[in-house]
Design an enzyme around this catalytic site. Sequence first.
Site, PDB file in Angstrom:
ATOM      1  N   ASP A 173       0.838  -1.193   0.000  1.00 15.35           N
ATOM      2  CA  ASP A 173       0.000   0.000   0.000  1.00 15.35           C
ATOM      3  C   ASP A 173       0.876   1.248   0.000  1.00 15.35           C
ATOM      4  O   ASP A 173       2.045   1.198   0.408  1.00 15.35           O
ATOM      5  CB  ASP A 173      -0.887   0.040   1.259  1.00 15.35           C
ATOM      6  CG  ASP A 173      -1.837  -1.143   1.325  1.00 15.35           C
ATOM      7  OD1 ASP A 173      -2.153  -1.702   0.259  1.00 15.35           O
ATOM      8  OD2 ASP A 173      -2.261  -1.490   2.450  1.00 15.35           O
TER       9      ASP A 173
HETATM   10  N1  URA Z   1      -1.174  -5.970   3.903  1.00 15.13           N
HETATM   11  C1  URA Z   1      -1.677  -4.718   3.936  1.00 15.13           C
HETATM   12  O1  URA Z   1      -2.694  -4.487   4.537  1.00 15.13           O
HETATM   13  N2  URA Z   1      -1.005  -3.761   3.284  1.00 15.13           N
HETATM   14  C2  URA Z   1       0.155  -3.953   2.626  1.00 15.13           C
HETATM   15  O2  URA Z   1       0.730  -3.019   2.064  1.00 15.13           O
HETATM   16  C3  URA Z   1       0.662  -5.267   2.612  1.00 15.13           C
HETATM   17  C4  URA Z   1      -0.015  -6.253   3.258  1.00 15.13           C
END
Ligand code: URA
Length: 230
Positions: A101
């Site tokens: 993310d």
């Molecule tokens: N899980 C999440 O919630 N976000 C990420 O960036 C990676 C794994």
Amino acid sequence: MRLDKFFSDATGMSRKDAKRQIGKGNVTCNGEVEKRAAYVVAEQDEIAWHGEQLSIAGNLYIMLNKPPGFVCSTADPEHPTVLELVDVVSRTPLHAAGRLDIDTTGLVLLTNDGQWSHRITSPQHQCEKRYRVELADPITDEQIKQLEQGVLLRNEDTPTLPAKVAVIDVQEILISISEGRYHQVKRMLAAVGNHVDALHREAIGPIELDKDLELGESRYLTDEEIVWVG
Ligand code: URA
């Protein structure tokens, strides 16, 4: 292979432009300026252009310590992408083997080898990823138990695979998961009644994020790291 051919294959420039770059002294072989277009490049030679390593083997494998604020897609109208953080010249564009993310930091693997990245991201291979998680609330034994059993995420029909959890501190855990569902770690913690304040990926399979890499820095993978996926 001659240096001018190597250069032009690696960059997509014409042989004429390749010769010009070499003649200007912009190309180095193992750290030394090489001005002979006819120099025969050996397999172990490291050729660089303005300090950027060139490759024609085609396949590049890089680890990046992703800072917040960057997206893992190859193009984005609003945000900078992780590709802007690496200085490589490659004919085939790089992509991230598994996304983080925008606010998540840590290990991202970049490559132009689609088969290699598929082995990391395909659900079938169940590649384990380890995250360091800062939590809004203290973790409880019941929450750990649920995470280790697998939890049903909102709007989904099947529970997650069991996670591995190691408690570092009441509000800091390591969690290892073998799937790559959308926002998986954040949603798993939400499903058990907690909340992720900060998320950092430390490992993908046996590939550990290099502790020498500051946020935004990258390095090439070693042969052992590449081979693990192969
Ligand atoms: N899980 C999440 O919630 N976000 C990420 O960036 C990676 C794994």
